[in-house]
Design a protein around this motif. Structure first.
Motif, PDB file in Angstrom:
ATOM      1  N   ARG A   1     -34.875  14.892 -37.595  1.00  0.00           N
ATOM      2  CA  ARG A   1     -35.281  14.965 -36.189  1.00  0.00           C
ATOM      3  C   ARG A   1     -36.609  14.261 -35.967  1.00  0.00           C
ATOM      4  NH1 ARG A   1     -35.342  20.348 -32.238  1.00  0.00           N
ATOM      5  NH2 ARG A   1     -36.089  19.262 -30.369  1.00  0.00           N
ATOM      6  N   GLN A   2     -37.504  14.374 -36.903  1.00  0.00           N
ATOM      7  CA  GLN A   2     -38.805  13.717 -36.806  1.00  0.00           C
ATOM      8  C   GLN A   2     -38.638  12.194 -36.770  1.00  0.00           C
ATOM      9  OE1 GLN A   2     -41.371  14.808 -40.039  1.00  0.00           O
ATOM     10  NE2 GLN A   2     -43.005  13.406 -39.448  1.00  0.00           N
ATOM     11  N   VAL A   3     -37.744  11.682 -37.618  1.00  0.00           N
ATOM     12  CA  VAL A   3     -37.527  10.241 -37.692  1.00  0.00           C
ATOM     13  C   VAL A   3     -36.823   9.729 -36.434  1.00  0.00           C
ATOM     14  CG1 VAL A   3     -36.283   8.426 -38.933  1.00  0.00           C
ATOM     15  CG2 VAL A   3     -37.525  10.170 -40.199  1.00  0.00           C
ATOM     16  N   VAL A   4     -35.792  10.448 -35.976  1.00  0.00           N
ATOM     17  CA  VAL A   4     -35.072  10.019 -34.773  1.00  0.00           C
ATOM     18  C   VAL A   4     -35.992  10.060 -33.562  1.00  0.00           C
ATOM     19  CG1 VAL A   4     -33.136  10.529 -33.240  1.00  0.00           C
ATOM     20  CG2 VAL A   4     -32.837  10.694 -35.715  1.00  0.00           C
ATOM     21  N   ASN A   5     -36.882  11.054 -33.505  1.00  0.00           N
ATOM     22  CA  ASN A   5     -37.865  11.091 -32.419  1.00  0.00           C
ATOM     23  C   ASN A   5     -38.739   9.834 -32.435  1.00  0.00           C
ATOM     24  OD1 ASN A   5     -37.293  13.431 -30.973  1.00  0.00           O
ATOM     25  ND2 ASN A   5     -38.466  14.727 -32.365  1.00  0.00           N
ATOM     26  N   GLY A   6     -39.050   9.342 -33.636  1.00  0.00           N
ATOM     27  CA  GLY A   6     -39.813   8.107 -33.735  1.00  0.00           C
ATOM     28  C   GLY A   6     -39.041   6.920 -33.179  1.00  0.00           C
ATOM     29  N   MET A   7     -37.722   6.886 -33.428  1.00  0.00           N
ATOM     30  CA  MET A   7     -36.881   5.818 -32.873  1.00  0.00           C
ATOM     31  C   MET A   7     -36.858   5.882 -31.349  1.00  0.00           C
ATOM     32  SD  MET A   7     -33.615   6.117 -35.423  1.00  0.00           S
ATOM     33  CE  MET A   7     -33.812   6.295 -37.200  1.00  0.00           C
ATOM     34  N   VAL A   8     -36.688   7.093 -30.821  1.00  0.00           N
ATOM     35  CA  VAL A   8     -36.642   7.261 -29.363  1.00  0.00           C
ATOM     36  C   VAL A   8     -37.970   6.863 -28.738  1.00  0.00           C
ATOM     37  CG1 VAL A   8     -36.370   8.942 -27.494  1.00  0.00           C
ATOM     38  CG2 VAL A   8     -34.885   9.064 -29.511  1.00  0.00           C
ATOM     39  N   TYR A   9     -39.061   7.284 -29.372  1.00  0.00           N
ATOM     40  CA  TYR A   9     -40.391   6.946 -28.861  1.00  0.00           C
ATOM     41  C   TYR A   9     -40.590   5.433 -28.842  1.00  0.00           C
ATOM     42  CZ  TYR A   9     -45.488   7.137 -28.279  1.00  0.00           C
ATOM     43  OH  TYR A   9     -46.770   6.973 -27.813  1.00  0.00           O
ATOM     44  N   LYS A  10     -40.076   4.775 -29.857  1.00  0.00           N
ATOM     45  CA  LYS A  10     -40.239   3.329 -29.953  1.00  0.00           C
ATOM     46  C   LYS A  10     -39.520   2.607 -28.818  1.00  0.00           C
ATOM     47  CE  LYS A  10     -39.815  -0.989 -31.706  1.00  0.00           C
ATOM     48  NZ  LYS A  10     -39.102  -2.114 -31.068  1.00  0.00           N
ATOM     49  N   ILE A  11     -38.263   2.960 -28.546  1.00  0.00           N
ATOM     50  CA  ILE A  11     -37.538   2.239 -27.500  1.00  0.00           C
ATOM     51  C   ILE A  11     -37.968   2.695 -26.112  1.00  0.00           C
ATOM     52  CG2 ILE A  11     -35.560   1.864 -29.015  1.00  0.00           C
ATOM     53  CD1 ILE A  11     -34.036   3.933 -27.319  1.00  0.00           C
ATOM     54  N   ARG A  12     -38.515   3.896 -26.001  1.00  0.00           N
ATOM     55  CA  ARG A  12     -39.035   4.355 -24.707  1.00  0.00           C
ATOM     56  C   ARG A  12     -40.294   3.593 -24.319  1.00  0.00           C
ATOM     57  NH1 ARG A  12     -36.406   7.318 -20.757  1.00  0.00           N
ATOM     58  NH2 ARG A  12     -35.285   9.088 -21.650  1.00  0.00           N
ATOM     59  N   THR A  13     -41.154   3.359 -25.284  1.00  0.00           N
ATOM     60  CA  THR A  13     -42.457   2.770 -24.990  1.00  0.00           C
ATOM     61  C   THR A  13     -42.531   1.277 -25.281  1.00  0.00           C
ATOM     62  OG1 THR A  13     -43.282   3.298 -27.204  1.00  0.00           O
ATOM     63  CG2 THR A  13     -43.592   4.967 -25.481  1.00  0.00           C
ATOM     64  N   GLY A  14     -41.656   0.775 -26.161  1.00  0.00           N
ATOM     65  CA  GLY A  14     -41.671  -0.637 -26.493  1.00  0.00           C
ATOM     66  C   GLY A  14     -42.775  -1.039 -27.455  1.00  0.00           C
ATOM     67  N   ILE A  15     -43.429  -0.095 -28.120  1.00  0.00           N
ATOM     68  CA  ILE A  15     -44.485  -0.448 -29.065  1.00  0.00           C
ATOM     69  C   ILE A  15     -43.864  -1.013 -30.339  1.00  0.00           C
ATOM     70  CG2 ILE A  15     -46.004   1.359 -28.167  1.00  0.00           C
ATOM     71  CD1 ILE A  15     -45.333   2.997 -30.660  1.00  0.00           C
ATOM     72  N   SER A  16     -44.691  -1.612 -31.174  1.00  0.00           N
ATOM     73  CA  SER A  16     -44.199  -2.136 -32.444  1.00  0.00           C
ATOM     74  C   SER A  16     -44.004  -0.982 -33.429  1.00  0.00           C
ATOM     75  CB  SER A  16     -45.185  -3.160 -33.016  1.00  0.00           C
ATOM     76  OG  SER A  16     -46.413  -2.536 -33.349  1.00  0.00           O
ATOM     77  N   TRP A  17     -43.163  -1.226 -34.442  1.00  0.00           N
ATOM     78  CA  TRP A  17     -42.907  -0.176 -35.429  1.00  0.00           C
ATOM     79  C   TRP A  17     -44.195   0.253 -36.126  1.00  0.00           C
ATOM     80  CZ3 TRP A  17     -38.471   2.293 -35.340  1.00  0.00           C
ATOM     81  CH2 TRP A  17     -37.321   1.654 -34.870  1.00  0.00           C
ATOM     82  N   ARG A  18     -45.065  -0.690 -36.399  1.00  0.00           N
ATOM     83  CA  ARG A  18     -46.301  -0.383 -37.119  1.00  0.00           C
ATOM     84  C   ARG A  18     -47.229   0.530 -36.320  1.00  0.00           C
ATOM     85  NH1 ARG A  18     -47.538  -3.853 -41.467  1.00  0.00           N
ATOM     86  NH2 ARG A  18     -45.970  -5.487 -41.784  1.00  0.00           N
ATOM     87  N   ASP A  19     -47.063   0.567 -35.013  1.00  0.00           N
ATOM     88  CA  ASP A  19     -47.958   1.363 -34.167  1.00  0.00           C
ATOM     89  C   ASP A  19     -47.407   2.753 -33.848  1.00  0.00           C
ATOM     90  OD1 ASP A  19     -49.786  -0.702 -34.047  1.00  0.00           O
ATOM     91  OD2 ASP A  19     -48.845  -1.625 -32.294  1.00  0.00           O
ATOM     92  N   LEU A  20     -46.320   3.153 -34.500  1.00  0.00           N
ATOM     93  CA  LEU A  20     -45.779   4.491 -34.268  1.00  0.00           C
ATOM     94  C   LEU A  20     -46.811   5.557 -34.624  1.00  0.00           C
ATOM     95  CD1 LEU A  20     -42.083   4.393 -35.569  1.00  0.00           C
ATOM     96  CD2 LEU A  20     -42.838   4.871 -33.234  1.00  0.00           C
ATOM     97  N   PRO A  21     -46.934   6.604 -33.815  1.00  0.00           N
ATOM     98  CA  PRO A  21     -47.861   7.702 -34.152  1.00  0.00           C
ATOM     99  C   PRO A  21     -47.518   8.323 -35.514  1.00  0.00           C
ATOM    100  CG  PRO A  21     -47.153   7.880 -31.870  1.00  0.00           C
ATOM    101  CD  PRO A  21     -46.316   6.795 -32.488  1.00  0.00           C
TER     102      PRO A  21
END
Length: 292
Positions: free
Chosen positions: A38-58
């Motif tokens: 769930r933690q990892v999938v939340n990271g995927m959702v956050y990425k496509i929601r915000t459009g940030i780069s993978w390296r900038d994930l919280p």
């Protein structure tokens, strides 16, 4: 009373959304303990929601390489596409799919980072050579071809070059509609009706729909009308056209607007077509959850 459960932040899956998605996520049976799904999938959702780069994930989503690697694995294995189909099957079992299907396309601009697709050893397995990306006067672009039901929920998606004509992808798009049955039986692939604009008004596509027993609601182009009239009796009768049903075509435009609410969709940052299509499938899944 204080709730000590999971804290749901902005752009993360709710408990209901995770409950629907969790059974569809493949789990490793052996190996080292890994970051929670769930933690990892939340990271995927956050990425496509915000459009940030993978390296900038919280940091709360774990190592960015872990999130990216698992997303890429899901994309190549078709995990997110199957998740979309499963939630469609659930809606179909509840008779919540309107099979007056609408098809259309939209062009999305691609960021310059998406153009860096050159790799040693040739194209990546599972990706087309052109990665559904080309350069025109407006810059780098990709075209999203979409089929949605009569309520505006995505059924199938396909990617092509930004300059590809809509009618070329129409047949492929409809053949991608596969809604599994919750019980026995083959997946449903055939709409009752197809609504499209004049870009799809070709004799070949109309004949294809007629052969499959699908009613088409497509206006005739003016040049086609003129050629038919010039041929007199040999031109035949004009194709049937339900103007009232065609008025509902704005539903697919609203579906595009919802998909483009994801900043990672409205601008393409993914280098490969497979990754970008998986992002569109994940966004489509999240739209479907609202209707279930």
């Amino acid at each position: 009373m204080v709730d000590h459960g999971v804290v749901i932040r902005r752009h993360e899956l709710t408990d209901q959304e995770w409950e629907l998605l969790a059974p569809l996520i493949p789990r490793a049976k052996t190996g080292r303990p890994r970051v929670e799904d769930r933690q990892v999938v939340n990271g995927m959702v956050y990425k496509i929601r915000t459009g940030i780069s993978w390296r900038d994930l919280p940091e709360r989503y774990g190592p960015w390489k872990t999130v990216y690697t698992r997303f890429r694995r899901y994309a190549l294995d078709g995990v997110l596409t199957r998740a979309l189909q499963q939630i469609q099957a659930r809606a179909d079992a509840a008779d919540d799919i309107d099979w007056l299907v609408q098809i259309d396309s939209t062009i999305v601009r691609a960021h310059q980072h998406a153009a860096a697709t050159g790799r040693k050893g040739g194209p990546t397995a599972g990706d087309p050579d052109d990665h559904a990306l080309n350069r025109s006067r407006g810059g780098l672009s990709t075209k999203i071809h979409l089929a949605c039901d009569g309520r505006g929920w995505p059924l199938a998606v396909a990617l092509t070059l930004g300059q590809r004509h809509d009618s070329i992808c129409a047949r492929l798009l409809l053949e991608r509609i596969r809604v599994p049955r919750t019980g026995s039986g083959r997946p449903r692939c055939r709409p009752d009706q197809v609504v499209a604009d004049k870009a799809y008004s070709s004799r070949t596509f109309r004949a294809y729909l007629c052969k499959r027993g699908i009613a088409c609601i497509i206006p005739e182009k003016k040049d086609q009308q003129r050629h038919r009239r010039n041929r007199g009796r040999r031109g035949g009768q004009p194709p049937a056209f339900d103007r009232q049903a065609y008025c509902r075509r704005n539903v697919i435009e609203r579906c595009f607007n919802q998909l483009k609410g994801f900043r990672g969709i409205v601008t393409r940052y993914d280098k490969t077509a497979t990754s970008y299509e998986a992002a569109v499938s994940l966004a489509s899944f999240l739209l479907w959850v609202r209707s279930v």
